[in-house]
Motif scaffolding. Sequence first.
Motif, short mmCIF file in Angstrom:
data_model
loop_
_atom_site.label_atom_id
_atom_site.label_comp_id
_atom_site.label_asym_id
_atom_site.label_seq_id
_atom_site.Cartn_x
_atom_site.Cartn_y
_atom_site.Cartn_z
N THR A 158 0.75 -1.13 0.08
CA THR A 158 -0.08 -0.17 0.01
C THR A 158 0.96 1.18 -0.09
OG1 THR A 158 -0.16 -0.05 2.22
CG2 THR A 158 -1.89 -1.06 1.36
N GLY A 159 2.04 1.33 0.73
CA GLY A 159 2.92 2.15 0.51
C GLY A 159 3.57 2.84 -0.89
N ASP A 160 3.16 1.81 -1.50
CA ASP A 160 3.88 2.04 -3.06
C ASP A 160 2.79 2.58 -3.90
OD1 ASP A 160 6.11 0.59 -2.67
OD2 ASP A 160 5.41 -1.41 -3.28
N PHE A 161 1.46 2.54 -3.82
CA PHE A 161 0.49 3.00 -4.53
C PHE A 161 -0.72 3.71 -3.92
CE2 PHE A 161 -1.17 -1.26 -3.41
CZ PHE A 161 -2.52 -0.91 -3.03
N CYS A 162 -0.70 4.04 -2.51
CA CYS A 162 -1.86 4.49 -1.94
C CYS A 162 -1.72 6.02 -2.47
CB CYS A 162 -1.74 4.44 -0.37
SG CYS A 162 -2.32 2.80 -0.06
N VAL A 163 -0.72 6.70 -2.17
CA VAL A 163 -0.48 8.15 -2.45
C VAL A 163 -1.00 8.51 -3.92
CG1 VAL A 163 1.24 10.05 -2.82
CG2 VAL A 163 1.64 8.42 -0.97
N THR A 164 -0.86 7.53 -4.69
CA THR A 164 -1.29 7.78 -6.39
C THR A 164 -2.72 7.81 -5.99
OG1 THR A 164 0.63 7.30 -7.21
CG2 THR A 164 -1.20 7.49 -8.53
N THR A 165 -3.20 6.87 -5.84
CA THR A 165 -4.75 6.37 -5.91
C THR A 165 -5.58 7.30 -4.97
OG1 THR A 165 -4.73 4.25 -4.37
CG2 THR A 165 -4.10 4.10 -7.03
N VAL A 166 -5.22 7.37 -3.82
CA VAL A 166 -6.10 8.02 -2.83
C VAL A 166 -5.83 9.59 -3.40
CG1 VAL A 166 -6.35 9.01 -0.64
CG2 VAL A 166 -5.64 6.73 -0.81
N GLY A 167 -4.82 9.98 -3.97
CA GLY A 167 -4.83 11.28 -4.56
C GLY A 167 -5.66 11.45 -5.85
N TYR A 168 -6.18 10.52 -6.47
CA TYR A 168 -7.07 10.49 -7.56
C TYR A 168 -8.50 10.39 -6.96
CZ TYR A 168 -3.75 9.72 -11.32
OH TYR A 168 -2.96 10.07 -12.66
N GLY A 169 -8.69 10.05 -5.70
CA GLY A 169 -9.96 9.87 -5.10
C GLY A 169 -10.61 8.38 -4.99
N PHE A 170 -9.38 7.55 -5.01
CA PHE A 170 -9.97 6.05 -5.16
C PHE A 170 -9.89 5.63 -3.95
CE2 PHE A 170 -7.83 5.74 -9.92
CZ PHE A 170 -8.50 6.71 -10.04
N ALA A 171 -11.15 4.70 -3.57
CA ALA A 171 -11.10 3.63 -2.63
C ALA A 171 -10.07 2.39 -2.81
CB ALA A 171 -12.46 3.23 -2.07
N SER A 172 -8.84 2.40 -2.17
CA SER A 172 -7.77 1.48 -2.67
C SER A 172 -7.48 0.46 -1.48
CB SER A 172 -6.51 1.94 -3.25
OG SER A 172 -6.82 3.00 -4.29
N ILE A 173 -7.20 -0.70 -1.92
CA ILE A 173 -6.87 -1.88 -1.02
C ILE A 173 -5.73 -2.66 -1.83
CG2 ILE A 173 -8.84 -2.06 0.36
CD1 ILE A 173 -9.79 -4.49 -1.68
N ARG A 174 -4.98 -3.59 -1.13
CA ARG A 174 -4.07 -4.47 -1.51
C ARG A 174 -4.52 -5.88 -1.14
NH1 ARG A 174 -0.85 -8.95 -1.90
NH2 ARG A 174 1.21 -8.60 -2.83
N LYS A 175 -4.72 -6.60 -2.36
CA LYS A 175 -5.27 -8.24 -2.00
C LYS A 175 -4.45 -9.18 -2.49
CE LYS A 175 -9.51 -9.31 -1.30
NZ LYS A 175 -9.71 -9.42 0.16
N ASP A 176 -4.52 -10.35 -1.94
CA ASP A 176 -4.05 -11.48 -2.88
C ASP A 176 -5.17 -11.94 -4.01
OD1 ASP A 176 -1.92 -11.93 -1.12
OD2 ASP A 176 -2.98 -13.45 0.28
N ARG A 177 -4.78 -12.54 -5.25
CA ARG A 177 -5.70 -12.80 -6.35
C ARG A 177 -6.64 -13.75 -6.05
NH1 ARG A 177 -3.68 -10.56 -11.16
NH2 ARG A 177 -1.49 -9.94 -10.88
N THR A 178 -6.36 -14.55 -4.92
CA THR A 178 -7.53 -15.44 -4.73
C THR A 178 -8.82 -14.76 -3.99
OG1 THR A 178 -6.52 -15.61 -2.36
CG2 THR A 178 -5.86 -17.14 -3.94
N LEU A 179 -8.80 -13.44 -3.66
CA LEU A 179 -9.78 -12.46 -3.25
C LEU A 179 -10.21 -13.28 -2.09
CD1 LEU A 179 -11.26 -11.30 -6.54
CD2 LEU A 179 -9.93 -10.05 -5.01
N ASP A 180 -9.74 -13.81 -0.98
CA ASP A 180 -10.08 -14.23 0.21
C ASP A 180 -10.60 -13.07 1.11
OD1 ASP A 180 -7.58 -13.78 1.05
OD2 ASP A 180 -6.93 -15.59 1.13
N ALA A 181 -10.42 -13.34 2.57
CA ALA A 181 -10.78 -12.32 3.47
C ALA A 181 -9.60 -11.25 3.73
CB ALA A 181 -11.21 -12.78 4.78
N SER A 182 -8.50 -11.69 3.39
CA SER A 182 -7.45 -10.81 3.83
C SER A 182 -7.12 -9.70 2.92
CB SER A 182 -6.02 -11.74 3.80
OG SER A 182 -5.80 -12.03 2.50
N ARG A 183 -6.61 -8.35 3.65
CA ARG A 183 -6.83 -7.33 2.88
C ARG A 183 -5.87 -6.27 3.40
NH1 ARG A 183 -10.10 -3.75 5.30
NH2 ARG A 183 -10.97 -2.07 3.82
N ASP A 184 -5.12 -5.24 2.93
CA ASP A 184 -4.65 -4.14 3.44
C ASP A 184 -5.16 -2.78 2.53
OD1 ASP A 184 -2.54 -5.66 5.27
OD2 ASP A 184 -1.59 -6.13 3.28
#
Length: 280
Positions: free
Chosen positions: A249-275
């Motif tokens: 999240t430290g790599d992309f949050c500044v960019t995407t939150v600046g755009y106004g997006f709701a951003s998360i980092r997940k595994d491709r399995t899309l299970d419950a875990s998330r950052d």
Amino acid sequence: MRIRPRRPAATRSLRRLLAAGLAAVLVVPAYGCRAELTPPGAPTAWPAGQSRHWQWQWQLTGPLDPTVDADVFLLDPVDTTAAQTAELRSENRRLICQVHVGSVRPADPDASRFPETVRGSVGRRPGSRWLDVRGWDALEPVLADRFRLCRGKGFGAVALADADGYASRTGFPLDFDDQLLFNRRLARLARSLSLSPGLVNDVPQVAALAPDFDFAVNEECVRLGQCAKLLPFADAGKPVFHVEYTGSTGDFCVTTVGYGFASIRKDRTLDASRDACPRP
């Protein structure tokens, strides 16, 4: 021995009614303490003033975790139960169901309803096949029932996945305009069934479709260098729910939150875990 006078029948009946009434008073509060759930009704609203402040969760595999600190849950409508959606709605969570509108798998409960004439090449999901989106008369009844399943289980919004087959080798000569017409028809269909429509990916058509849809769901716009193309949604005060599968999240949050997006980092399995990225 002293014999007590027998009470009149009317008096005995009155005592029984009073006793029953007291029992009801003692029992009713146990049920009255439960918050009454508001049944699903109108499509999910997305107030423009809150578009930059949503937190979201995308879970399609594993046991559902309703405790995730998120305002919005994107879930599978087949695997998710009505009891689970009721629990989430009682906590004022907004619920989106994911419906694959451009592909079908043999394991889908309604797979037999898609005629062979609209089934094309192998799709991006394992075992799936692309659908001929020009065959609206054949597809509309089945997709409408998929939307009704969402509505019946308590979802207020629907995210349209695989709505970009024209950009893949589907086995059909689909072009940009074929997909555009299909996606607009789906947005209207969703609204007619009291669902708020959302567009999943299909980045090349975002500028044309942003007026027709209420929100966007995007995968990896940072990695693919496509985030700026999602601005027609953000600039209109519509949510952009974004996920990256690599980096931190430290790599992309500044960019995407600046755009106004709701951003998360997940595994491709899309299970419950998330950052999740922090709120702005």
